[in-house]
Each structure stands twice: as structure tokens, then as C-alpha cells.
Design an enzyme around this catalytic site. Sequence first.
Site, mmCIF file in Angstrom:
data_model
loop_
_atom_site.group_PDB
_atom_site.id
_atom_site.type_symbol
_atom_site.label_atom_id
_atom_site.label_comp_id
_atom_site.label_asym_id
_atom_site.label_seq_id
_atom_site.Cartn_x
_atom_site.Cartn_y
_atom_site.Cartn_z
ATOM 1 N N HIS A 122 0.836 -1.208 0.000
ATOM 2 C CA HIS A 122 0.000 0.000 0.000
ATOM 3 C C HIS A 122 0.863 1.246 0.000
ATOM 4 O O HIS A 122 2.055 1.191 0.279
ATOM 5 C CB HIS A 122 -0.912 0.021 1.238
ATOM 6 C CG HIS A 122 -0.150 0.137 2.528
ATOM 7 N ND1 HIS A 122 0.511 -0.933 3.093
ATOM 8 C CD2 HIS A 122 0.079 1.192 3.347
ATOM 9 C CE1 HIS A 122 1.113 -0.549 4.212
ATOM 10 N NE2 HIS A 122 0.873 0.755 4.385
ATOM 11 N N ASP A 136 0.585 5.023 1.973
ATOM 12 C CA ASP A 136 -0.167 5.391 3.171
ATOM 13 C C ASP A 136 -1.375 6.294 2.897
ATOM 14 O O ASP A 136 -1.259 7.317 2.221
ATOM 15 C CB ASP A 136 0.772 6.030 4.196
ATOM 16 C CG ASP A 136 1.653 4.966 4.833
ATOM 17 O OD1 ASP A 136 1.215 3.805 4.918
ATOM 18 O OD2 ASP A 136 2.787 5.306 5.216
ATOM 19 N N HIS A 160 4.658 0.094 0.038
ATOM 20 C CA HIS A 160 5.443 -0.660 1.009
ATOM 21 C C HIS A 160 4.603 -1.762 1.634
ATOM 22 O O HIS A 160 3.371 -1.748 1.548
ATOM 23 C CB HIS A 160 6.033 0.261 2.085
ATOM 24 C CG HIS A 160 5.006 1.053 2.837
ATOM 25 N ND1 HIS A 160 4.451 2.205 2.334
ATOM 26 C CD2 HIS A 160 4.427 0.863 4.046
ATOM 27 C CE1 HIS A 160 3.577 2.690 3.188
ATOM 28 N NE2 HIS A 160 3.526 1.887 4.242
ATOM 29 N N ARG A 199 5.536 6.361 14.261
ATOM 30 C CA ARG A 199 5.230 6.717 12.882
ATOM 31 C C ARG A 199 4.595 8.102 12.795
ATOM 32 O O ARG A 199 3.710 8.444 13.579
ATOM 33 C CB ARG A 199 4.248 5.681 12.356
ATOM 34 C CG ARG A 199 3.796 5.891 10.936
ATOM 35 C CD ARG A 199 2.341 5.511 10.891
ATOM 36 N NE ARG A 199 1.938 5.043 9.587
ATOM 37 C CZ ARG A 199 0.932 5.644 8.909
ATOM 38 N NH1 ARG A 199 0.291 6.654 9.401
ATOM 39 N NH2 ARG A 199 0.576 5.153 7.743
HETATM 40 C C1 OGA Z 1 3.295 2.323 8.071
HETATM 41 C C2 OGA Z 1 3.496 0.914 7.756
HETATM 42 C C3 OGA Z 1 5.293 -0.636 7.967
HETATM 43 C C4 OGA Z 1 6.115 -1.296 9.022
HETATM 44 O O1 OGA Z 1 3.867 2.796 9.066
HETATM 45 O O2 OGA Z 1 2.601 3.010 7.321
HETATM 46 O O3 OGA Z 1 2.913 0.424 6.844
HETATM 47 O O4 OGA Z 1 7.133 -1.894 8.620
HETATM 48 N N1 OGA Z 1 4.412 0.288 8.513
HETATM 49 O O5 OGA Z 1 5.774 -1.231 10.210
HETATM 50 MN MN MN Z 2 1.941 2.028 5.676
#
Ligand code: OGA
Ligand code: MN
Length: 297
Positions: free
Chosen positions: A115, A117, A273, A288
Site C-alpha cells: 500500500h 499510506d 510498502h 510513525r
Molecule cells: C506504516 C506501515 C510498515 C512497518 O507505518 O505506514 O505500513 O514496517 N508500517 O511497520
Molecule cells: Mn503504511
Amino acid sequence: MGQPLTEAQAAPASAPYKAFEVAPLAGALGAEISGVDLATLRDDVVWKEILRAFVEYSVLVFPGQKLEAADIMAVGSRFGPPSYYPFVVGMPEFPYIFEIIKEASETRNFGGAWHSDSSYLPSPPLGTLLYALETPSHGGDTLFTSTYAAYDALSEGMKKLVDPLVGVFSAELKYGGGRTHMHKSIGAMEIHDTDKAAEIGAEHPLVRTHLVSGRKALYLSRSHTVSIKGMSEEESKPILEYLIAHQVKPEFTCRVRWAPGTLTVWDNRCTQHNAVNDYHGQRRRMRRLTVGAQRPG
Ligand code: OGA
Ligand code: MN
């Protein structure tokens, strides 16, 4: 701190980087940056080089950082204003930052599908900062793919077909059984408002043009793209599924391995990702922040 630089002020790519070392992670995207201490970095000239590297590599990995939540906010502000995530409660004093936690006892992870974000928002965040606090001894890597490289590799005929298409995006996680179902078992995170996910959506071009690089990139995912505007779901599906499979071919990807203190910043406009869920029995904890709400065009 000085004035935040806009990306448009970043110098054009091609000049070498003077302020830090850049080690590319793979052929298509990603670079590890060493020789900078982000918590104390105030030099606008160095920040300008970092933003140039961000546009050139799309995914920047900074190992060995020591960042408090306030530092993550300060680093994030160099990329864009903070952007609010609708489904997870933020830290009490830093509502834009939330923790991604998978406990040793859990099996479901957050972000474990390809995806970009919050692409279901009318103005999704251009960048995401993810900072590792606790990581498994091995596993728990994050995969990235360059949707520039994926677009570039399409035939001229396919480019012509997808260039004008508009995607219908939804936060519902329809093809994953619904957001409430998907999130209910990520027990260590404070999830809320997943029942409102079906009301959150947007329409975006399936091929977007990056404002700084000027390059075209595919913009769709199985998580967030429900259909193509003007087509039924049944008609849309083969086209979407072809592109979804195509855009994650190994040669378009790179892999980020984490250790506590690693900060990774990625460009949601030209990457996707996927958090690899291969570390059951071990705890992983990240912070995050998303930044720079921007309407895809
Ligand atoms: C995000 C996600 C990936 C991870 O933070 O948007 O998809 O590796 N995380 O935790
Ligand atoms: Mn993500």
C-alpha cells in the site's frame, strides 16, 4: 531551527552529495544515509541535500539515530506539515505520532500488505517517517517498491490505456474483509473509528505525476483501490490486478532491515510498502509520523 525548506528549493539531482554518505539499497530505489545526526541537524544546506536525496531515492534509511518524539516532529517538518491518521490514537503529547506495536503474543501486524499510506484520503501524506524503538532479532523488515520503475516498464500500449484512468479509493479495506475485522486483532494498538472507514474515500489518477521530479508513477493498491471510475468492479479488477502484480516485481523493490534507532522516510507518491510479518514470538515497536498532505495529480 531555520525555516523549513520546501522540496521545490532542493537542488536538481545529479550533483554528488557533500554532507553525508549515500549507499543505494537496490537498483530501483532506496538509499542508506550515514554521517548525519538528525536530532541535532540544523544546517539548512545539509537539509537541502537530504531533500534532494529523498527525491532521487524515494526511500531514505538513517541508521543509528536517537530521536525523541519531538525530534521526529522536527525532522518531519522538513518534509511537510504533520498529517493526521484517522484510525489509531496518537501519543498524548504528540497526536500526529502513533506507535506501531506487535507484541510477542500477536500474529497480525499493521501494514502487512502492499500500500501507499492513506491513499484513500483526498489529500494523502506525501511522506511517512518510521522510527524503530524495538525490533526482532531478525525478520520484521519492510519491503518497498518503486512505482516510477513499474510505470516506466509498461509497454507504450499499456501506458496509453492507464494514463487517463481514475481510481476509486476507499478506507474500508474491502478486499481484506473490512477495516474493523483487519484491525481488531492488532491488540497492542489503540484503534478507533474503523466503523467509519467506508465513509472515507477519494478518487485519484492511477498514474500520478510527482510534483518535484516530474516523473509519472502508478498509484493504486489492492488495500485501497476498489475500482476504476466509470467501470464496474468486475471490469476494473483484471486491469487493477495486472498492475498490482506488475508493480511489485522484484527488480522494482528494495528491502529495509531495521535496528533500534533506524529512521526511514519514504515518499508515498512514488512507492508502495509492505511490512513483512515473519517474526511471531518477538516484539516490534515503531513510531510513525505522516507529513505533507497533497492531492495527487
Ligand atoms: C506504516 C506501515 C510498515 C512497518 O507505518 O505506514 O505500513 O514496517 N508500517 O511497520
Ligand atoms: Mn503504511
